[in-house]
Design a protein around this motif. Structure first.
Motif, PDB file in Angstrom:
ATOM      1  N   ILE A 130      -7.417 -12.403   0.107  1.00  0.00           N
ATOM      2  CA  ILE A 130      -8.367 -11.292  -0.027  1.00  0.00           C
ATOM      3  C   ILE A 130      -7.684  -9.950   0.234  1.00  0.00           C
ATOM      4  CG2 ILE A 130     -10.508 -10.308   0.899  1.00  0.00           C
ATOM      5  CD1 ILE A 130     -11.405 -13.181   1.533  1.00  0.00           C
ATOM      6  N   VAL A 131      -6.648  -9.961   1.085  1.00  0.00           N
ATOM      7  CA  VAL A 131      -5.906  -8.733   1.359  1.00  0.00           C
ATOM      8  C   VAL A 131      -5.220  -8.239   0.084  1.00  0.00           C
ATOM      9  CG1 VAL A 131      -4.137  -7.647   2.808  1.00  0.00           C
ATOM     10  CG2 VAL A 131      -5.550  -9.506   3.738  1.00  0.00           C
ATOM     11  N   ALA A 132      -4.741  -9.156  -0.744  1.00  0.00           N
ATOM     12  CA  ALA A 132      -4.133  -8.775  -2.028  1.00  0.00           C
ATOM     13  C   ALA A 132      -5.164  -8.113  -2.935  1.00  0.00           C
ATOM     14  CB  ALA A 132      -3.520 -10.000  -2.711  1.00  0.00           C
ATOM     15  N   VAL A 133      -6.380  -8.649  -2.934  1.00  0.00           N
ATOM     16  CA  VAL A 133      -7.459  -8.045  -3.731  1.00  0.00           C
ATOM     17  C   VAL A 133      -7.708  -6.615  -3.275  1.00  0.00           C
ATOM     18  CG1 VAL A 133      -9.916  -8.144  -4.291  1.00  0.00           C
ATOM     19  CG2 VAL A 133      -8.565 -10.243  -4.231  1.00  0.00           C
ATOM     20  N   ILE A 134      -7.768  -6.403  -1.962  1.00  0.00           N
ATOM     21  CA  ILE A 134      -8.020  -5.065  -1.422  1.00  0.00           C
ATOM     22  C   ILE A 134      -6.912  -4.107  -1.857  1.00  0.00           C
ATOM     23  CG2 ILE A 134      -8.177  -3.706   0.708  1.00  0.00           C
ATOM     24  CD1 ILE A 134      -9.415  -6.232   2.021  1.00  0.00           C
ATOM     25  N   ALA A 135      -5.659  -4.557  -1.767  1.00  0.00           N
ATOM     26  CA  ALA A 135      -4.529  -3.710  -2.159  1.00  0.00           C
ATOM     27  C   ALA A 135      -4.594  -3.355  -3.644  1.00  0.00           C
ATOM     28  CB  ALA A 135      -3.215  -4.420  -1.834  1.00  0.00           C
ATOM     29  N   MET A 136      -4.866  -4.346  -4.486  1.00  0.00           N
ATOM     30  CA  MET A 136      -4.950  -4.094  -5.926  1.00  0.00           C
ATOM     31  C   MET A 136      -6.110  -3.160  -6.262  1.00  0.00           C
ATOM     32  SD  MET A 136      -4.269  -7.882  -7.540  1.00  0.00           S
ATOM     33  CE  MET A 136      -2.883  -8.880  -7.021  1.00  0.00           C
ATOM     34  N   ALA A 137      -7.271  -3.401  -5.640  1.00  0.00           N
ATOM     35  CA  ALA A 137      -8.451  -2.586  -5.924  1.00  0.00           C
ATOM     36  C   ALA A 137      -8.232  -1.140  -5.493  1.00  0.00           C
ATOM     37  CB  ALA A 137      -9.673  -3.172  -5.223  1.00  0.00           C
ATOM     38  N   LEU A 138      -7.577  -0.933  -4.364  1.00  0.00           N
ATOM     39  CA  LEU A 138      -7.292   0.429  -3.917  1.00  0.00           C
ATOM     40  C   LEU A 138      -6.336   1.120  -4.890  1.00  0.00           C
ATOM     41  CD1 LEU A 138      -6.908   0.024  -0.050  1.00  0.00           C
ATOM     42  CD2 LEU A 138      -8.695   1.290  -1.266  1.00  0.00           C
ATOM     43  N   PHE A 139      -5.308   0.402  -5.304  1.00  0.00           N
ATOM     44  CA  PHE A 139      -4.345   0.985  -6.248  1.00  0.00           C
ATOM     45  C   PHE A 139      -5.041   1.395  -7.543  1.00  0.00           C
ATOM     46  CE2 PHE A 139      -1.217   0.847  -9.648  1.00  0.00           C
ATOM     47  CZ  PHE A 139      -0.126   1.505  -9.095  1.00  0.00           C
ATOM     48  N   ALA A 140      -5.903   0.520  -8.049  1.00  0.00           N
ATOM     49  CA  ALA A 140      -6.592   0.800  -9.322  1.00  0.00           C
ATOM     50  C   ALA A 140      -7.719   1.803  -9.143  1.00  0.00           C
ATOM     51  CB  ALA A 140      -7.133  -0.499  -9.912  1.00  0.00           C
ATOM     52  N   GLY A 141      -8.464   1.692  -8.046  1.00  0.00           N
ATOM     53  CA  GLY A 141      -9.638   2.530  -7.849  1.00  0.00           C
ATOM     54  C   GLY A 141      -9.325   3.964  -7.492  1.00  0.00           C
ATOM     55  N   LEU A 142      -8.122   4.217  -6.992  1.00  0.00           N
ATOM     56  CA  LEU A 142      -7.740   5.579  -6.620  1.00  0.00           C
ATOM     57  C   LEU A 142      -7.063   6.339  -7.761  1.00  0.00           C
ATOM     58  CD1 LEU A 142      -6.365   4.982  -2.990  1.00  0.00           C
ATOM     59  CD2 LEU A 142      -8.553   6.009  -3.649  1.00  0.00           C
ATOM     60  N   ARG A 143      -6.910   5.687  -8.909  1.00  0.00           N
ATOM     61  CA  ARG A 143      -6.257   6.385 -10.025  1.00  0.00           C
ATOM     62  C   ARG A 143      -7.208   7.423 -10.627  1.00  0.00           C
ATOM     63  NH1 ARG A 143      -8.585   2.001 -12.381  1.00  0.00           N
ATOM     64  NH2 ARG A 143      -9.216   2.111 -14.586  1.00  0.00           N
ATOM     65  N   ILE A 144      -6.645   8.462 -11.168  1.00  0.00           N
ATOM     66  CA  ILE A 144      -7.426   9.469 -11.887  1.00  0.00           C
ATOM     67  C   ILE A 144      -6.915   9.650 -13.314  1.00  0.00           C
ATOM     68  CG2 ILE A 144      -8.178  10.747  -9.846  1.00  0.00           C
ATOM     69  CD1 ILE A 144      -5.882  12.710 -10.342  1.00  0.00           C
ATOM     70  N   GLN A 145      -5.762   9.036 -13.599  1.00  0.00           N
ATOM     71  CA  GLN A 145      -5.217   9.157 -14.957  1.00  0.00           C
ATOM     72  C   GLN A 145      -4.331   7.967 -15.262  1.00  0.00           C
ATOM     73  OE1 GLN A 145      -3.405  12.998 -16.169  1.00  0.00           O
ATOM     74  NE2 GLN A 145      -1.661  11.803 -16.911  1.00  0.00           N
ATOM     75  N   TYR A 146      -4.559   7.332 -16.383  1.00  0.00           N
ATOM     76  CA  TYR A 146      -3.687   6.296 -16.934  1.00  0.00           C
ATOM     77  C   TYR A 146      -4.341   5.751 -18.187  1.00  0.00           C
ATOM     78  CZ  TYR A 146      -1.001   2.093 -17.779  1.00  0.00           C
ATOM     79  OH  TYR A 146      -0.224   1.141 -18.383  1.00  0.00           O
ATOM     80  N   ASN A 147      -3.607   5.781 -19.295  1.00  0.00           N
ATOM     81  CA  ASN A 147      -4.064   5.189 -20.542  1.00  0.00           C
ATOM     82  C   ASN A 147      -5.466   5.690 -20.896  1.00  0.00           C
ATOM     83  OD1 ASN A 147      -4.992   2.871 -22.443  1.00  0.00           O
ATOM     84  ND2 ASN A 147      -2.800   2.530 -22.219  1.00  0.00           N
ATOM     85  N   ASP A 148      -6.454   4.777 -21.000  1.00  0.00           N
ATOM     86  CA  ASP A 148      -7.813   5.171 -21.399  1.00  0.00           C
ATOM     87  C   ASP A 148      -8.698   5.578 -20.220  1.00  0.00           C
ATOM     88  OD1 ASP A 148      -7.324   4.746 -24.071  1.00  0.00           O
ATOM     89  OD2 ASP A 148      -8.086   2.701 -24.083  1.00  0.00           O
ATOM     90  N   THR A 149      -8.119   5.733 -19.042  1.00  0.00           N
ATOM     91  CA  THR A 149      -8.928   6.066 -17.868  1.00  0.00           C
ATOM     92  C   THR A 149      -9.726   7.348 -18.081  1.00  0.00           C
ATOM     93  OG1 THR A 149      -7.408   4.955 -16.345  1.00  0.00           O
ATOM     94  CG2 THR A 149      -8.868   6.619 -15.408  1.00  0.00           C
ATOM     95  N   GLY A 150      -9.095   8.366 -18.651  1.00  0.00           N
ATOM     96  CA  GLY A 150      -9.787   9.636 -18.905  1.00  0.00           C
ATOM     97  C   GLY A 150     -10.977   9.459 -19.826  1.00  0.00           C
TER      98      GLY A 150
END
Length: 372
Positions: A40-60
């Motif tokens: 579950i700690v890996a999930v938290i790390a991945m979700a934080l990395f993805a959820g804190l992004r503001i720009q990448y590919n189609d994110t905008g």
């Protein structure tokens, strides 16, 4: 690529400790005991990395779409068609109406997607550390770009779990939910046909031939293909499906499970290795990833490669299982070569082909707010 290094190291370390507190059987065909919480700690790390992004590919594009979404639980603009992803739109209206910020919106989808992905890997992988390594190399960055498709794949994984356990009502239920997020989830209806040992009979060769023929007949059959997409609510033209094909290097990588299974076909069919219902399904679905990618050689990579990506997670489970079927004296060298090759593929994809460091941007954790 340097922006990915910390999250890769963190997740591999978590997977290492998860395996450290688990116990595998002597034949390396599975776990006698598998720890239940460290992953579950890996999930938290991945979700934080993805959820804190503001720009990448189609994110905008997704963020602009979210800002334009109706609030106050106003569903008047929802088009109730699978082709218009009404489930995705309804969830977005709920999030907007409840006051979720743009970062909160990204975080919700990151948590849901990575939670299901890693849960599925943890449940069915026979080598969690190797599976997480392959996941980081092959799959991890895709949910950063294709939110709708990846959350739909997550729901499809719930359906696959139900199919493995022969709970067909819930299998159909989760496919239907996934279909409301991305219409191509319908491809998972093929799952009930994929419960067989690879190379045991003619079914493996049958599917290979089907996709080879589909590749060569793709252009002559474009009219029929367009009619099929119209039935899903998609309005495509011949030009959409006749662009540049997939990168051959990417095709070769996706064909590794199929080629390796052919080399190890005797071991796969040997009762000594105890290939169970879940493992045979994951192997067959990993072959689909390569077979659909082959069709992408003859059409546009933008569509067919994304179709193949619906099954991109299954090599993450199938390959470590096959690695442990190799003769013991060859097992370690083979794994070293595999790790080196997939690491090079990760580097090529994120440092050479499409440098991720130039595009990926994050906010700091103390800047994050779930609500506006």
């Amino acid at each position: 690529m340097w922006k990915l290094v910390p999250i890769i190291v963190i997740c591999l370390a978590i997977a290492f400790f998860s395996d450290r507190f688990s116990r595998k059987n002597e034949r390396l065909t599975g776990y006698i005991y598998k720890e239940k919480f460290i992953w579950i700690v890996a999930v938290i790390a991945m979700a934080l990395f993805a959820g804190l992004r503001i720009q990448y590919n189609d994110t905008g594009t997704y963020l602009d779409m979210y800002e334009a979404t109706n609030a106050d639980f106003d569903f008047s603009d929802v088009k109730w068609s699978f082709g218009y992803n009404f489930g995705f739109n309804i969830v977005n209206i709920f999030l907007r109406s409840l006051g979720f910020s743009k970062s909160g919106y990204l975080m919700v989808y990151s948590i849901v997607t990575y939670s299901i992905y890693v849960w599925f890997i943890h449940k069915y992988s026979t080598d969690f550390l190797m599976s997480i390594f392959l996941f980081m190399c092959l799959v991890f960055t895709f949910p950063l770009a294709a939110i709708k498709q990846c959350v739909a794949v997550a729901f499809c994984l719930l359906a696959v779990d139900k199919a493995i356990n022969k709970k067909w009502f819930w299998f159909a239920f989760w496919i239907l939910i996934a279909e409301t997020f991305h219409a191509y989830s319908i491809m998972y209806l093929i799952v009930p046909l994929m419960f067989f040992l690879p190379w045991q009979d003619k079914r493996t060769m049958f599917w290979i031939v089907v996709f080879i023929v589909a590749g060569f007949l793709l252009r002559p059959m474009l009219g029929t293909l367009l009619e099929s997409t119209e039935s899903l609510g998609k309005d495509y033209t011949i030009e959409n499906f006749s662009g540049e094909g997939v990168n051959p290097f990417r095709l070769l990588v996706s064909l590794v499970p199929l080629v390796m299974s052919f080399v190890l076909r005797k071991q796969i069919n040997d009762p000594y290795y105890e290939v169970n219902r879940a493992e045979e399904l994951c192997m067959n679905l990993s072959f689909l990833n390569g077979e659909i990618m082959f069709v992408a050689l003859f059409g546009t990579a933008n569509y067919f490669a994304r179709l193949a990506n619906y099954f991109y997670i299954f090599p993450v489970i199938a390959l470590p299982r096959m690695f442990n079927m190799v003769k013991p004296n060859w097992r370690v060298p083979m794994k070293v070569v595999a790790i080196a090759c997939y690491a090079m593929f990760l580097y090529y994809g994120n440092a050479i082909n499409q440098p991720i460091d130039n595009e990926l941007k994050h906010i700091l954790l103390n800047e994050f707010r779930f609500f506006v």
